[in-house]
Scaffold this motif. Structure first.
Motif, PDB file in Angstrom:
ATOM      1  N   UNK A  28      47.184  72.404  69.860  1.00 45.22           N
ATOM      2  CA  UNK A  28      46.974  71.027  70.313  1.00 45.22           C
ATOM      3  C   UNK A  28      47.493  70.850  71.747  1.00 45.22           C
ATOM      4  N   UNK A  29      46.840  69.950  72.472  1.00 39.51           N
ATOM      5  CA  UNK A  29      47.276  69.628  73.820  1.00 39.51           C
ATOM      6  C   UNK A  29      48.514  68.752  73.739  1.00 39.51           C
ATOM      7  N   UNK A  30      49.597  69.179  74.397  1.00 38.97           N
ATOM      8  CA  UNK A  30      50.818  68.382  74.414  1.00 38.97           C
ATOM      9  C   UNK A  30      50.870  67.441  75.612  1.00 38.97           C
ATOM     10  N   UNK A  31      50.454  67.913  76.764  1.00 37.83           N
ATOM     11  CA  UNK A  31      50.389  67.062  77.945  1.00 37.83           C
ATOM     12  C   UNK A  31      49.495  67.717  78.986  1.00 37.83           C
ATOM     13  N   UNK A 474      47.921  72.732  60.743  1.00 31.89           N
ATOM     14  CA  UNK A 474      49.159  72.081  60.292  1.00 31.89           C
ATOM     15  C   UNK A 474      49.401  70.805  61.080  1.00 31.89           C
ATOM     16  N   UNK A 475      50.163  69.873  60.524  1.00 29.23           N
ATOM     17  CA  UNK A 475      50.467  68.649  61.267  1.00 29.23           C
ATOM     18  C   UNK A 475      51.324  68.942  62.485  1.00 29.23           C
ATOM     19  N   UNK A 476      51.091  68.188  63.525  1.00 26.10           N
ATOM     20  CA  UNK A 476      51.840  68.380  64.765  1.00 26.10           C
ATOM     21  C   UNK A 476      53.267  67.865  64.596  1.00 26.10           C
ATOM     22  N   UNK A 477      54.230  68.678  64.982  1.00 30.79           N
ATOM     23  CA  UNK A 477      55.632  68.288  64.881  1.00 30.79           C
ATOM     24  C   UNK A 477      56.056  67.502  66.121  1.00 30.79           C
ATOM     25  N   UNK A 478      57.081  66.703  65.961  1.00 28.46           N
ATOM     26  CA  UNK A 478      57.608  65.937  67.078  1.00 28.46           C
ATOM     27  C   UNK A 478      59.118  66.055  67.097  1.00 28.46           C
ATOM     28  N   UNK A 479      59.684  65.873  68.293  1.00 31.55           N
ATOM     29  CA  UNK A 479      61.134  65.900  68.437  1.00 31.55           C
ATOM     30  C   UNK A 479      61.748  64.732  67.668  1.00 31.55           C
ATOM     31  N   UNK A 480      62.815  65.002  66.932  1.00 31.66           N
ATOM     32  CA  UNK A 480      63.519  63.950  66.209  1.00 31.66           C
ATOM     33  C   UNK A 480      64.926  63.795  66.777  1.00 31.66           C
ATOM     34  N   UNK A 481      65.399  62.570  66.809  1.00 30.98           N
ATOM     35  CA  UNK A 481      66.736  62.280  67.314  1.00 30.98           C
ATOM     36  C   UNK A 481      67.126  60.885  66.846  1.00 30.98           C
ATOM     37  N   UNK A 482      68.385  60.552  67.050  1.00 26.05           N
ATOM     38  CA  UNK A 482      68.848  59.213  66.705  1.00 26.05           C
ATOM     39  C   UNK A 482      68.200  58.197  67.641  1.00 26.05           C
ATOM     40  N   UNK A 483      67.977  56.969  67.169  1.00 27.76           N
ATOM     41  CA  UNK A 483      67.378  55.945  68.036  1.00 27.76           C
ATOM     42  C   UNK A 483      68.222  55.705  69.294  1.00 27.76           C
ATOM     43  N   UNK A 531      63.163  65.547  83.050  1.00 30.87           N
ATOM     44  CA  UNK A 531      63.912  66.550  82.289  1.00 30.87           C
ATOM     45  C   UNK A 531      64.002  67.813  83.126  1.00 30.87           C
ATOM     46  N   UNK A 532      65.208  68.311  83.318  1.00 29.57           N
ATOM     47  CA  UNK A 532      65.419  69.542  84.076  1.00 29.57           C
ATOM     48  C   UNK A 532      65.877  70.634  83.122  1.00 29.57           C
ATOM     49  N   UNK A 533      64.971  71.523  82.787  1.00 27.81           N
ATOM     50  CA  UNK A 533      65.287  72.653  81.921  1.00 27.81           C
ATOM     51  C   UNK A 533      64.555  73.867  82.435  1.00 27.81           C
ATOM     52  N   UNK A 534      64.075  74.713  81.501  1.00 30.59           N
ATOM     53  CA  UNK A 534      63.276  75.867  81.924  1.00 30.59           C
ATOM     54  C   UNK A 534      62.011  75.397  82.639  1.00 30.59           C
ATOM     55  N   UNK A 535      61.494  74.234  82.207  1.00 35.81           N
ATOM     56  CA  UNK A 535      60.338  73.643  82.858  1.00 35.81           C
ATOM     57  C   UNK A 535      60.712  72.235  83.298  1.00 35.81           C
ATOM     58  N   UNK A 536      60.652  71.973  84.598  1.00 34.78           N
ATOM     59  CA  UNK A 536      60.941  70.631  85.085  1.00 34.78           C
ATOM     60  C   UNK A 536      59.817  69.689  84.688  1.00 34.78           C
ATOM     61  N   UNK A 537      60.165  68.604  84.034  1.00 41.15           N
ATOM     62  CA  UNK A 537      59.168  67.674  83.526  1.00 41.15           C
ATOM     63  C   UNK A 537      59.414  66.295  84.130  1.00 41.15           C
ATOM     64  N   UNK A 538      58.367  65.708  84.653  1.00 43.20           N
ATOM     65  CA  UNK A 538      58.418  64.324  85.120  1.00 43.20           C
ATOM     66  C   UNK A 538      57.244  63.585  84.494  1.00 43.20           C
ATOM     67  N   UNK A 539      57.552  62.579  83.695  1.00 39.18           N
ATOM     68  CA  UNK A 539      56.512  61.837  82.998  1.00 39.18           C
ATOM     69  C   UNK A 539      56.641  60.354  83.310  1.00 39.18           C
ATOM     70  N   UNK A 540      55.528  59.697  83.522  1.00 43.09           N
ATOM     71  CA  UNK A 540      55.502  58.241  83.643  1.00 43.09           C
ATOM     72  C   UNK A 540      55.003  57.667  82.331  1.00 43.09           C
ATOM     73  N   UNK A 541      55.769  56.788  81.725  1.00 47.15           N
ATOM     74  CA  UNK A 541      55.413  56.227  80.423  1.00 47.15           C
ATOM     75  C   UNK A 541      54.431  55.077  80.622  1.00 47.15           C
ATOM     76  N   UNK A 570      59.407  62.491  74.935  1.00 45.58           N
ATOM     77  CA  UNK A 570      60.596  63.355  74.898  1.00 45.58           C
ATOM     78  C   UNK A 570      60.227  64.597  74.086  1.00 45.58           C
ATOM     79  N   UNK A 571      59.998  65.699  74.763  1.00 46.92           N
ATOM     80  CA  UNK A 571      59.501  66.907  74.094  1.00 46.92           C
ATOM     81  C   UNK A 571      60.562  67.989  73.939  1.00 46.92           C
ATOM     82  N   UNK A 572      61.748  67.803  74.536  1.00 42.25           N
ATOM     83  CA  UNK A 572      62.787  68.823  74.503  1.00 42.25           C
ATOM     84  C   UNK A 572      64.143  68.193  74.201  1.00 42.25           C
ATOM     85  N   UNK A 573      65.008  68.956  73.554  1.00 42.42           N
ATOM     86  CA  UNK A 573      66.398  68.543  73.396  1.00 42.42           C
ATOM     87  C   UNK A 573      67.140  68.752  74.718  1.00 42.42           C
ATOM     88  N   UNK A 574      68.058  67.870  75.031  1.00 40.35           N
ATOM     89  CA  UNK A 574      68.830  68.010  76.258  1.00 40.35           C
ATOM     90  C   UNK A 574      68.974  66.675  76.959  1.00 40.35           C
TER      91      UNK A 574
END
Length: 598
Positions: A28-31, A474-483, A531-541, A570-574
């Motif tokens: 599936x296409x993530x972004x 299979x169903x697409x998984x998503x990041x889970x975290x506290x609100x 998000x600054x990790x292995x892949x720098x991500x900049x997203x406009x919501x 939010x696709x990564x923990x961190x």
């Protein structure tokens, strides 16, 4: 017997029609860069698409067309974290259509398209990071007017619009599903035959072999398996070639060569028939050496299933997933082969002169393997389900989850029947053999025979479901975290943002803005996530305006404006840096910044 086989056939037909039609979009296409329907002020230098699973770069492509249908020549490459990149020259103003197609590592083709627009005065900019056009609220009212806000233009949720399948696509998907079920059945029947004939029955027995397990029938079985795999491989190779053919893929023969040599699924198309041919050749030999060749060949045949399915396409735990699926299919073969063998021995026991004591020994050998095999099937199936589902909600809210649930119910029934045979009926048969008269020596309780037949029917249905699972995404998984709740109060404006994480649907975001009464709605809203990790991500919501007016909770002197967004941002923990900017009708900009740790 014919009536029973007819009932089994009808049950299989009902099961096949009840199952959902498989689709091929497993990666599936993530972004994407740009996002679908983006309106860009500058020309991008590349189009980038990130996928949820790995893919074969040599058999994947991106094309870009202008509004006249002219192809934009570019260069295809890949990047870390499953990015497919298409570098393009400077684009003049206009609307462009991006079409993508990838062959994912789980052997399925994913394709679709989306559009973006470049402003007439555009200039090129680098696109090293994922970016998206933010939703902008325009035409804000004057300070004296009642608060009215024009809703932003529809913007997708960081995913692209998919091409609707045509009738031919649905037909080929259904055919692929049927072929996969036939392949699973063929492999399990062949493996089950070997397990019973050379394991449970034994190679060195002096008693006459049951007619069903004669050498002649063994050769016929391997010939049928060879024909099934040959036809299935040819049809699937043809369908895959047709799906992948097009501009940028070379000649038809070059594409066929790539599929057969550069992909695991292509290799399986000829390795499966080759394995069946080796099994036929092994019947010319005898003894343990021939048995070892057959056993190893069957292992390779079974190993090809997880290597050309969801297990190998998993992002994490690939080795465990492959091992679990091999164990799953292997245990099913032991159990299914034993069931068929015991039923064949019972029906031919008088013909081959098998005494009750000899029959009881064969049943005890199978019983020692049957219950552990069903337990292994259940345990490995549960592990694979947890690996792919990700949440309990997906068990009921996705086709993949419902198939697993149906298969689990069937396996539970089988487990209960196996336990009843092992703990109740087999001890009764043993006692009857020891204490009963000689003329009762070959009698078998009708409950035992009925239980075996019911297990075989359930086994076939379970195998059909297993084959269907391999063709169902299979169903697409998503990041889970506290609100997340973020609130800032000020003299000229207030702001709050809430983020809720859901395993099955992604994230829901709500942005609330308070401005002085009568000033009107914001003239612009811009929310950026970095998000600054292995892949720098900049997203406009892309927030969508929901409502505005006097604050219902009593913030005196302020009007409240609410915006919402939903998707997988939010696709990564961190650590994520959230930047919120909005401008009021007076031209004052209000900026907020916060680090959100997930």
């Amino acid at each position: 017997m014919k009536k029973q086989m007819y009932n089994v056939f009808i049950l299989l037909l009902i099961t096949l029609f009840w199952l959902p039609a498989p689709v091929s979009a497993h990666a599936k296409v993530q972004q994407s860069i740009p996002v679908a329907n983006a309106k860009l002020q500058n020309s991008p230098t590349e189009v980038k698409i990130q996928y949820s699973e790995g893919f074969n770069a040599d058999l994947s492509k991106i094309t870009v067309q202008d509004d006249t249908g002219k192809q934009i020549t570019g260069k295809l490459s890949t990047g870390p974290d499953r990015w497919l990149i298409y570098q393009i020259p400077t684009l003049p103003g206009g609307t462009y259509t991006v079409k993508y197609q990838v062959l994912s590592e789980d052997t399925h083709v994913s394709e679709g398209s989306f559009k973006f627009t470049v402003a007439p005065t555009a200039t090129p900019i680098a696109s090293s990071k994922p970016t998206a056009a933010a939703a902008v609220v325009t035409n804000s009212p004057s300070p004296t007017a009642s608060p009215k806000v024009a809703e932003p233009q529809p913007t997708p949720k960081v995913t692209v619009d998919k091409i609707e399948p045509d009738v031919n696509g649905i037909a080929s998907g259904t055919l692929y599903h049927v072929l996969r079920v036939m392949e699973v059945l063929a492999a399990i029947v062949a493996a089950g035959f070997i397990v019973f004939r050379y394991g449970i029955w034994g190679m060195d027995r002096k008693e006459e072999t049951p007619p069903l397990f004669s050498m002649r029938n063994e050769r016929v079985l391997y010939l049928v398996v060879f024909v099934i795999f040959t036809l299935s491989g040819a049809l699937q190779a043809g369908m895959l070639t047709e799906q992948l053919s097009g501009p940028g893929m070379g000649t038809l023969w070059t594409l066929v060569q790539k599929i057969l040599t550069d992909t695991l699924v292509g290799a399986a198309f000829w390795l499966w028939p080759a394995a069946a041919a080796i099994l036929m050749l092994a019947t010319l030999g005898a003894g343990r050496s021939a048995f070892i060749v057959k056993l190893f060949t069957i292992f390779v045949m079974i190993l090809l299933f997880p290597m050309t399915g969801h297990a190998y396409g998993a992002l994490n735990g690939v080795v465990y997933a492959v091992f679990s699926q091999v164990m799953h299919i292997g245990a099913a073969a032991i159990w299914f082969g034993g069931l068929g063998g015991i039923l064949a021995v019972i029906q031919s026991r008088k013909q081959i002169g098998l005494s009750g004591e000899q029959l009881n020994r064969v049943i005890l050998r199978f019983s020692a393997l049957a219950l552990p095999s069903v337990v292994a099937i259940a345990a490995s199936g549960m592990f694979l389900a947890l690996l792919r589902l990700g949440s309990w909600n997906a068990l009921l809210q996705s086709d993949y989850g419902r198939l697993i649930l149906a298969k689990s119910v069937i396996v539970l029934f089988i487990l209960l029947i196996a336990a009843y045979h092992r703990l109740v009926l087999i001890p009764q048969m043993k006692n009857m053999l020891l204490s009963g008269p000689a003329e009762k020596d070959q009698e078998i309780p009708s409950k035992f025979i009925l239980g075996i037949r019911v297990e075989i029917i359930l086994a076939i249905v379970a195998i059909v479901l297993a084959g269907t699972l391999s063709t169902t995404p299979p169903p697409e998984k998503s990041l889970t975290a506290a609100p997340v709740y973020w609130h800032v109060m000020g003299d000229a404006a207030h702001m709050s943002m809430r983020v809720n994480f859901k395993e099955d649907t992604g994230q829901t975001l709500q942005l609330d803005v308070w401005l002085p009464t009568g000033i009107g709605a914001p003239s612009g809203v811009d929310v950026q996530l970095n998000f600054n990790g292995e892949e720098n991500i900049t997203l406009a919501v892309p927030f969508k305006y929901i409502s505005g007016g006097p604050d219902p909770y009593g913030y005196g002197g302020f009007d409240k404006y609410t915006y919402e967004a939903a998707g997988r941002y939010f696709s990564e923990k961190g650590e994520w840096k959230a930047l919120i900017n909005f401008t009021d009708s007076k031209g004052d900009t209000h900026s907020y910044e916060k680090i959100i740790t997930l």
